[in-house]
Write a protein that holds these residues in place. Structure first.
Motif, PDB file in Angstrom:
ATOM      1  N   LYS A 119       0.861  -1.200   0.000  1.00 24.55           N
ATOM      2  CA  LYS A 119       0.000   0.000   0.000  1.00 24.55           C
ATOM      3  C   LYS A 119       0.888   1.238   0.000  1.00 24.55           C
ATOM      4  N   VAL A 120       0.350   2.329  -0.467  1.00 20.30           N
ATOM      5  CA  VAL A 120       1.074   3.601  -0.396  1.00 20.30           C
ATOM      6  C   VAL A 120       0.950   4.123   1.037  1.00 20.30           C
ATOM      7  N   GLY A 121       2.074   4.559   1.604  1.00 19.24           N
ATOM      8  CA  GLY A 121       2.104   4.962   3.012  1.00 19.24           C
ATOM      9  C   GLY A 121       1.635   6.389   3.244  1.00 19.24           C
ATOM     10  N   PRO A 122       1.790   6.888   4.497  1.00 15.94           N
ATOM     11  CA  PRO A 122       1.275   8.206   4.884  1.00 15.94           C
ATOM     12  C   PRO A 122       1.782   9.366   4.023  1.00 15.94           C
ATOM     13  N   SER A 123       2.960   9.251   3.432  1.00 18.92           N
ATOM     14  CA  SER A 123       3.495  10.360   2.626  1.00 18.92           C
ATOM     15  C   SER A 123       2.819  10.453   1.266  1.00 18.92           C
ATOM     16  N   GLY A 124       2.120   9.392   0.875  1.00 18.36           N
ATOM     17  CA  GLY A 124       1.478   9.382  -0.438  1.00 18.36           C
ATOM     18  C   GLY A 124       2.455   9.136  -1.581  1.00 18.36           C
ATOM     19  N   ILE A 125       3.689   8.757  -1.266  1.00 20.22           N
ATOM     20  CA  ILE A 125       4.689   8.516  -2.321  1.00 20.22           C
ATOM     21  C   ILE A 125       4.694   7.042  -2.694  1.00 20.22           C
ATOM     22  N   PRO A 126       4.406   6.684  -3.944  1.00 23.73           N
ATOM     23  CA  PRO A 126       4.436   5.258  -4.331  1.00 23.73           C
ATOM     24  C   PRO A 126       5.880   4.768  -4.512  1.00 23.73           C
ATOM     25  N   ALA A 127       6.092   3.448  -4.408  1.00 24.72           N
ATOM     26  CA  ALA A 127       7.447   2.864  -4.487  1.00 24.72           C
ATOM     27  C   ALA A 127       8.152   3.267  -5.781  1.00 24.72           C
ATOM     28  N   GLU A 128       7.407   3.285  -6.898  1.00 29.72           N
ATOM     29  CA  GLU A 128       8.024   3.587  -8.201  1.00 29.72           C
ATOM     30  C   GLU A 128       8.660   4.973  -8.212  1.00 29.72           C
ATOM     31  N   ALA A 129       8.157   5.868  -7.375  1.00 27.63           N
ATOM     32  CA  ALA A 129       8.680   7.245  -7.402  1.00 27.63           C
ATOM     33  C   ALA A 129      10.016   7.356  -6.657  1.00 27.63           C
ATOM     34  N   MET A 130      10.369   6.281  -5.932  1.00 30.81           N
ATOM     35  CA  MET A 130      11.616   6.359  -5.148  1.00 30.81           C
ATOM     36  C   MET A 130      12.809   6.016  -6.037  1.00 30.81           C
ATOM     37  N   SER A 131      13.193   6.984  -6.854  1.00 27.38           N
ATOM     38  CA  SER A 131      14.319   6.800  -7.767  1.00 27.38           C
ATOM     39  C   SER A 131      15.629   6.997  -7.004  1.00 27.38           C
ATOM     40  N   ILE A 132      16.740   6.667  -7.670  1.00 33.64           N
ATOM     41  CA  ILE A 132      18.067   6.901  -7.079  1.00 33.64           C
ATOM     42  C   ILE A 132      18.195   8.383  -6.707  1.00 33.64           C
ATOM     43  N   GLU A 133      17.650   9.249  -7.598  1.00 36.06           N
ATOM     44  CA  GLU A 133      17.754  10.693  -7.341  1.00 36.06           C
ATOM     45  C   GLU A 133      17.018  11.068  -6.055  1.00 36.06           C
ATOM     46  N   ALA A 134      15.876  10.401  -5.843  1.00 32.85           N
ATOM     47  CA  ALA A 134      15.118  10.718  -4.626  1.00 32.85           C
ATOM     48  C   ALA A 134      15.917  10.336  -3.378  1.00 32.85           C
ATOM     49  N   PHE A 135      16.540   9.120  -3.421  1.00 38.08           N
ATOM     50  CA  PHE A 135      17.368   8.698  -2.272  1.00 38.08           C
ATOM     51  C   PHE A 135      18.559   9.644  -2.088  1.00 38.08           C
ATOM     52  N   ASN A 136      19.158  10.047  -3.212  1.00 36.42           N
ATOM     53  CA  ASN A 136      20.306  10.949  -3.105  1.00 36.42           C
ATOM     54  C   ASN A 136      19.898  12.295  -2.507  1.00 36.42           C
ATOM     55  N   TYR A 137      18.680  12.731  -2.853  1.00 39.63           N
ATOM     56  CA  TYR A 137      18.168  13.991  -2.303  1.00 39.63           C
ATOM     57  C   TYR A 137      18.020  13.876  -0.781  1.00 39.63           C
ATOM     58  N   ILE A 138      17.501  12.715  -0.343  1.00 39.12           N
ATOM     59  CA  ILE A 138      17.257  12.541   1.096  1.00 39.12           C
ATOM     60  C   ILE A 138      18.562  12.344   1.877  1.00 39.12           C
ATOM     61  N   PHE A 139      19.410  11.423   1.369  1.00 38.10           N
ATOM     62  CA  PHE A 139      20.568  11.019   2.178  1.00 38.10           C
ATOM     63  C   PHE A 139      21.855  11.772   1.868  1.00 38.10           C
ATOM     64  N   LEU A 140      21.990  12.261   0.641  1.00 36.94           N
ATOM     65  CA  LEU A 140      23.278  12.864   0.262  1.00 36.94           C
ATOM     66  C   LEU A 140      23.180  14.371   0.010  1.00 36.94           C
ATOM     67  N   ASP A 141      22.035  14.954   0.348  1.00 35.16           N
ATOM     68  CA  ASP A 141      21.893  16.398   0.149  1.00 35.16           C
ATOM     69  C   ASP A 141      22.019  16.804  -1.324  1.00 35.16           C
ATOM     70  N   ALA A 142      21.669  15.873  -2.231  1.00 36.79           N
ATOM     71  CA  ALA A 142      21.747  16.212  -3.666  1.00 36.79           C
ATOM     72  C   ALA A 142      20.615  17.205  -3.992  1.00 36.79           C
ATOM     73  N   PRO A 143      20.778  17.992  -5.058  1.00 34.53           N
ATOM     74  CA  PRO A 143      19.751  18.997  -5.365  1.00 34.53           C
ATOM     75  C   PRO A 143      18.401  18.361  -5.695  1.00 34.53           C
ATOM     76  N   TYR A 144      17.345  19.056  -5.391  1.00 30.47           N
ATOM     77  CA  TYR A 144      15.998  18.577  -5.682  1.00 30.47           C
ATOM     78  C   TYR A 144      15.658  18.894  -7.124  1.00 30.47           C
ATOM     79  N   ASP A 145      15.246  17.874  -7.849  1.00 34.87           N
ATOM     80  CA  ASP A 145      14.904  18.105  -9.252  1.00 34.87           C
ATOM     81  C   ASP A 145      13.453  17.704  -9.477  1.00 34.87           C
ATOM     82  N   ALA A 146      12.598  18.672  -9.558  1.00 34.39           N
ATOM     83  CA  ALA A 146      11.147  18.411  -9.648  1.00 34.39           C
ATOM     84  C   ALA A 146      10.764  17.720 -10.946  1.00 34.39           C
ATOM     85  N   SER A 147      11.647  17.767 -11.949  1.00 35.21           N
ATOM     86  CA  SER A 147      11.282  17.209 -13.253  1.00 35.21           C
ATOM     87  C   SER A 147      11.389  15.684 -13.275  1.00 35.21           C
ATOM     88  N   ILE A 148      12.111  15.083 -12.297  1.00 35.90           N
ATOM     89  CA  ILE A 148      12.304  13.621 -12.323  1.00 35.90           C
ATOM     90  C   ILE A 148      11.108  12.921 -11.664  1.00 35.90           C
TER      91      ILE A 148
END
Ligand code: ZZB
Length: 411
Positions: free
Chosen positions: A382-411
């Protein structure tokens, strides 16, 4: 460290016994059997070697005899190059997993032989001044260590010295162990290593110092042995072979030379018993394994600097010290295995990440699992409280969270 039963490496937390136990590297000295034994007649014409595991290859110049356990069960095993090795079944199993036998992981026993059958027979002792030496009994040999065969260097090994001295001087003991005087009488310890303060026969010196009376003085012999190991390594200088060379360097050189000349083999086994959680007695195996190179200087220094900094707090200062000490010795760490639960190794999916290494990854995931999955949703269907589905968790998303990589809304 490997469990043949499980068919995979046996890491620290896969063990019911032997956590933290490492690999012991031995030199297997090949002592060629010169005399015939009726039970070995079918292999006449082939080279048969008793293989002795040693930590002191540089002392081979001083061999005076070979020791075997009279009640010990030994086997005859064929090696890749056609040599026949006499050793314990346990040692043969380790060899079979170290690419020494003709078929990897197989070690059929060609003949079973009791140690007592070898007593009084002769072997060639490579590098020794005596050339040919006798096989003698020693009751303190452990079948769970090395090959169960020991080559004797009474100049530098207190155990060997005490046993030989007893066999030379005690007719009753000789009769009891069925040893002929001629097998021991003329084999005196040979001075091969000079140690400042101990002379050139350190085993005798240490046996006198610790008042070792007989080969059965187990505790005193242990103290004497420790002293000989320690001072031999730090202060020993060669008197034969590479004369003037320090023992520390000669050890490596002589080992390499003996292996290159076909007089010895590399042999590895667990330094103490290791039992897997499945109850298997573990061995040392050569196998493909991904390793984390924790010893790599820039990694190591970055982690060390962090551990020592004010950003890193432990409840107990001892823990901090331990972190630093471990960082100093930790080099390669096996981080993959072939079966069991775990995350697939991203670049090699025949392996999963070994659970201890994996746990450093899922700890990081736990910090966001509550948002992505939430309670009662362990499989993440199921999709959790954040409303983010698993498919949306790209490498870029993890890098944004853990490595302070820039946020790119287009991905
Ligand atoms: C030759 C030699 C020359 C050794 C020396 C030691 C010394 P450890 O674990 O500290 O005892 N050994 C090998 N296998 C066995 C066995 N199954 N049972 C009993 N003893 C065994 O070190 C291993 C050493 O114990 C090996 O190295 C072997 O003896 C013996 F000058 O080989 B050595 C100060 C010691 N000197």
């Amino acid at each position: 460290m490997y469990s043949a039963l499980d068919g995979q490496a046996c890491a620290d937390h896969d063990r019911s016994k032997g956590e933290g136990v490492g690999v012991q590297e031995y030199t297997g000295i090949k002592l060629e059997l010169e005399d015939k034994l009726a039970c070995l007649a079918p292999w006449e014409g082939k080279k048969i070697f008793l293989v002795a595991a040693t930590l002191r290859p540089e002392t081979m110049f001083g061999q005076t005899n070979c020791y075997i356990l009279p009640k010990g069960k030994y086997g005859l095993y064929e090696m890749k190059n056609g040599d026949l090795f006499v050793m314990s079944a346990r040692a043969a199993k380790n060899c079979a997993y170290q690419e020494l036998t003709p078929v990897d992981r197989e070690y059929p026993c060609l003949a079973e032989i009791l140690g007592s059958e070898f007593i009084g027979k002769r072997v060639k002792a490579p590098l020794s001044s005596y050339g040919t030496v006798f096989i003698l009994p020693m009751t303190s040999i452990k079948m769970t260590k090395g090959t169960g065969i020991v080559t004797s260097v009474p100049s530098d090994s207190p155990d060997d010295f005490a046993m030989l001295r007893d066999l030379q001087n005690d007719a009753k003991l000789r009769a009891e162990l069925k040893v002929d005087e001629a097998w021991v009488k003329d084999f005196k310890p040979v001075p091969i290593i000079d140690i400042e303060g101990m002379g050139d026969l350190c085993a005798e010196h240490a046996c006198n110092e610790f008042k070792v009376k007989t080969h059965k003085d187990e505790k005193k012999l242990l103290e004497a042995k420790d002293k000989c190991y320690q001072l031999g390594f730090t202060k020993g200088v060669m008197k034969v072979g590479p004369v003037g060379m320090k023992v520390e360097a000669a050890k490596v050189q002589i080992k390499q030379e003996m292996i290159a000349a076909g007089l010895a083999v590399n042999y590895y086994e667990p330094e103490k018993q290791v039992v897997s959680r499945t109850g298997d007695d573990c061995i040392v195996a050569l196998c493909d394994q991904w390793l984390n190179d924790y010893g790599e200087e820039s990694w190591k220094n970055a982690v060390k600097a962090h551990v020592k900094s004010d950003n890193f707090e432990t409840y107990n200062p001892k823990t901090k010290h331990e972190f630093v000490a471990i960082l100093d010795w930790l080099k390669e760490w096996g981080c993959s295995r072939t079966t069991g639960l775990g995350t697939k190794v991203p670049w090699d999916d025949q392996f999963v990440i070994e659970s201890l290494s994996d746990s450093t990854i899922y700890m990081a995931y736990y910090t966001i699992a509550g948002l992505l999955q939430g309670p009662d949703n362990l499989d993440g269907k199921k999709v959790g409280p954040s409303g983010i589905p698993a498919e949306a968790m790209s490498i870029e998303a993890f890098n944004y969270i853990f490595l302070d990589a820039p946020y790119d809304a287009s991905i």
